[in-house]
Motif scaffolding. Structure first.
Motif, PDB file in Angstrom:
ATOM      1  N   UNK A 290      -5.130  -0.323 -14.681  1.00  0.00           N
ATOM      2  CA  UNK A 290      -4.489   0.975 -14.838  1.00  0.00           C
ATOM      3  C   UNK A 290      -4.168   1.536 -13.452  1.00  0.00           C
ATOM      4  N   UNK A 291      -2.914   1.889 -13.181  1.00  0.00           N
ATOM      5  CA  UNK A 291      -2.569   2.375 -11.834  1.00  0.00           C
ATOM      6  C   UNK A 291      -3.242   3.706 -11.531  1.00  0.00           C
ATOM      7  N   UNK A 292      -3.663   3.849 -10.272  1.00  0.00           N
ATOM      8  CA  UNK A 292      -4.302   5.094  -9.843  1.00  0.00           C
ATOM      9  C   UNK A 292      -3.332   6.014  -9.117  1.00  0.00           C
ATOM     10  N   UNK A 293      -2.160   5.492  -8.770  1.00  0.00           N
ATOM     11  CA  UNK A 293      -1.193   6.314  -8.029  1.00  0.00           C
ATOM     12  C   UNK A 293      -0.399   7.199  -8.997  1.00  0.00           C
ATOM     13  N   UNK A 294       0.127   8.334  -8.489  1.00  0.00           N
ATOM     14  CA  UNK A 294       0.842   9.279  -9.362  1.00  0.00           C
ATOM     15  C   UNK A 294       2.340   8.999  -9.470  1.00  0.00           C
TER      16      UNK A 294
ATOM     17  N   UNK B  53       0.847  -1.191   0.000  1.00  0.00           N
ATOM     18  CA  UNK B  53       0.000   0.000   0.000  1.00  0.00           C
ATOM     19  C   UNK B  53       0.882   1.240   0.000  1.00  0.00           C
ATOM     20  N   UNK B  54       0.577   2.168  -0.895  1.00  0.00           N
ATOM     21  CA  UNK B  54       1.281   3.450  -0.937  1.00  0.00           C
ATOM     22  C   UNK B  54       0.484   4.481  -0.135  1.00  0.00           C
ATOM     23  N   UNK B  55       1.197   5.273   0.661  1.00  0.00           N
ATOM     24  CA  UNK B  55       0.588   6.354   1.454  1.00  0.00           C
ATOM     25  C   UNK B  55       1.191   7.675   0.979  1.00  0.00           C
TER      26      UNK B  55
ATOM     27  N   UNK C 217      -2.755  12.314   2.517  1.00  0.00           N
ATOM     28  CA  UNK C 217      -3.322  11.213   3.307  1.00  0.00           C
ATOM     29  C   UNK C 217      -4.054  10.186   2.439  1.00  0.00           C
ATOM     30  N   UNK C 218      -3.903  10.248   1.111  1.00  0.00           N
ATOM     31  CA  UNK C 218      -4.537   9.254   0.240  1.00  0.00           C
ATOM     32  C   UNK C 218      -3.710   7.974   0.226  1.00  0.00           C
ATOM     33  N   UNK C 219      -4.399   6.854   0.023  1.00  0.00           N
ATOM     34  CA  UNK C 219      -3.739   5.547  -0.036  1.00  0.00           C
ATOM     35  C   UNK C 219      -4.040   4.885  -1.378  1.00  0.00           C
ATOM     36  N   UNK C 220      -3.055   4.138  -1.876  1.00  0.00           N
ATOM     37  CA  UNK C 220      -3.193   3.447  -3.153  1.00  0.00           C
ATOM     38  C   UNK C 220      -2.695   2.012  -2.990  1.00  0.00           C
ATOM     39  N   UNK C 221      -3.437   1.071  -3.536  1.00  0.00           N
ATOM     40  CA  UNK C 221      -3.006  -0.324  -3.523  1.00  0.00           C
ATOM     41  C   UNK C 221      -2.167  -0.590  -4.769  1.00  0.00           C
TER      42      UNK C 221
END
Length: 536
Positions: free
Chosen positions: A450-454, A423-425, A430-434
């Motif tokens: 498709x990844x949602x993290x930046x 998990x990315x924090x 304070x958003x989290x991404x799997x």
């Protein structure tokens, strides 16, 4: 003027303790028995209140009580308290130390630090004298020593700011000797410095870090009087770390005083030995880090372009291993969950280190006390604080160094679950991404998430005891496998080598983490006050 119930009970207890100290009740019983015996016969036992008061006045007991009260009032009249964040109330006079019986344990040792004012803050040489009631820029001094935090009252910025306050610190000893009063030899072995942070707050409530200084207080151990005066030269921060910001005059005093002091040569030798030992540890680690880096580049030539950061500069321009910026930080009951910790960190403002002129970004990783006192910092400050808090909650957390969109350098936090999930924090929001890995060898028609993290690339990850560099063919986050225990994907540094320079007390340039302190604002009282003001 009415007192709150808790203040009234506290005042009653103080009065009762004072009267008990004078043995006033025993004297009253003696006067009562003598009066009954002398002035009244055995047949008459009725004694009026006026007769009893006259008897007390004739024997001088009422005068003794009034003299003692006047003396106490005179001793308290000269006292001025600071604004502690946590711990023992701040004091400004030796008499106040002796009078505040409720806050001092006579079996423990205390260090009393008194700031006598500042001078040579040349940046504010032309600062006009503020008029009464006028809003102006202010200086606030923050202090941390062995799990105790204090701050002074704000004073107007000036070339000679009127910083005059006192702070009383416990000198704790750990282990089996914790119940004994610390002697000079025991205190000489305590290497924890007093961390001083000076913050400037301008008229728009914007804060600026003026200076961060680590004070070695042990010079007071060689003073015959148990008291010493110091002129502390505060240096600037960042690109101005070689320029003086100003001077603080400080008095240090031990309470109670030492019966046997140490010689100046013993204290000086101890400090010299510690500096030599620390320098040797840092030299050995630097040699190891260079060899480790050469081995990392031999794996594949493309590793040289990856974001692998082993050292980072703090606000004083000192190069420190990045692992030293992370410690296990337990928030107690102040933060109830890891998600609440992420929310707390995200509320601290994001601001890059200021730099004069153009060019690339000036990198500055702040110590935790400077970051918390200023209330804002860069993404590295947020990430190291969040990682420390998540470690305190028992999570397997790491700071990840890499880039985001357009190749901008960035740091964030990752945690590994027991099932291998990652998990990315994002510490700024304070958003989290799997994290979901994309398989580059999958058939063209296979569906890929498709990844949602930046985040774009990941060069290395670290925490307080591990440092691992990404040695996979690609450092793209989408293609990375975060199996940190696989040496073919992540090259690890020796934990023993990291521990030698990153442990608490391993080096004098690593101040211990300050504790988080609860808000001084009472929410229920503030809510009631706000409601009354809105009604008005």
């Amino acid at each position: 003027m009415s007192l709150p119930p808790e203040k009234a009970s506290e005042l009653k207890q103080i009065i009762h303790n004072h009267l008990m100290k004078m043995d006033i009740y025993g004297k009253i019983r003696e006067v009562l028995s003598e009066t009954l015996r002398e002035d009244h016969g055995p047949a008459q036992r009725v004694l009026s209140e006026d007769d009893f008061l006259n008897a007390l006045q004739r024997r001088g007991i009422i005068d003794d009580v009034m003299k003692d009260i006047r003396l106490s009032q005179q001793k308290h009249a000269h006292g001025d308290t600071g604004s502690p964040s946590k711990g023992v109330p701040l004091l400004t006079d030796k008499q106040n130390i002796q009078m505040t019986k409720t806050s001092i344990d006579p079996s423990r040792r205390y260090l009393y630090l008194k700031v006598l004012g500042g001078k040579a803050f040349l940046e504010h040489l032309q600062e006009p004298e503020p008029l009464p009631g006028q809003v102006c820029s202010t200086f606030t001094l923050f202090l941390h020593f062995r799990n105790q935090r204090f701050h002074s009252k704000p004073v107007p910025c000036a070339c000679e700011p009127d910083l005059q306050e006192g702070f009383l610190f416990h000198i704790h000893t750990d282990g089996a000797e914790s119940n004994k009063m610390a002697d000079a030899t025991t205190m000489l072995s305590i290497r924890d410095p007093i961390h001083l942070v000076l913050i400037k707050t301008d008229t728009s409530s914007e804060t600026t870090l003026v200076s961060s200084y680590l004070l070695d207080w042990r010079t007071v151990l060689s003073s015959p009087s148990g008291k010493t005066s110091l002129a502390v030269e505060l240096m600037g921060v960042g690109s101005e770390c070689k320029l003086p910001a100003g001077v603080l005059t400080i008095d240090l005093e031990l309470y109670p005083p030492l019966t046997e002091t140490l010689s100046h040569d013993i204290v000086s030798t101890q400090r010299t030995i510690e500096k030599q030992r620390i320098a040797e540890r840092e030299r050995v680690f630097l040699v190891y880090a260079k060899q480790w880096w050469r081995e990392f580049l031999e794996i594949r030539s493309s590793n040289e372009s990856k974001m692998v950061k082993i050292f980072a500069q703090d606000e004083n321009g000192i190069n420190r291993p990045v692992c030293s910026y992370v410690r296990v930080l337990r928030a107690g009951r102040l933060l109830e969950s890891p998600r609440q910790a992420a929310r707390f960190v995200s509320l601290l403002a994001h601001e890059k280190a200021p730099v004069v002129g153009g060019g690339d970004k000036h990198e500055q990783w702040c110590t935790l006390l400077a970051f918390l006192c200023r209330g804002k910092g860069d993404c590295e400050d947020h990430s190291t604080l969040l990682c420390s808090l998540l470690l305190g909650f028992g999570l397997d957390a790491y700071v990840c160094v890499g880039t985001k969109a357009k190749g901008t350098p960035h740091t964030w936090v990752l945690t590994q679950g027991t099932d291998g999930s990652v998990t990315f924090w994002e510490s700024l929001t304070a958003r989290r991404y799997l994290h979901q890995t994309i398989d580059p060898d999958a058939p063209p028609m296979a569906s890929q998430s498709k990844p949602s993290y930046p985040y774009r690339t990941a060069g290395c990850v670290f925490n307080h005891q591990s440092f691992l560099a990404n040695c996979q063919p690609s450092d793209s986050v989408e293609l990375c496998v975060f199996d940190l225990r696989n040496p073919s994907r992540w090259k690890a540094m020796s934990e023993e080598a990291l521990q030698s320079v990153c442990d608490s007390g391993a080096t004098s340039s690593l101040p211990p983490l300050p504790p988080l302190s609860s808000s001084s604002l009472v929410s229920s009282a503030a809510s009631n006050q706000l409601e009354l003001e809105m009604r008005t």
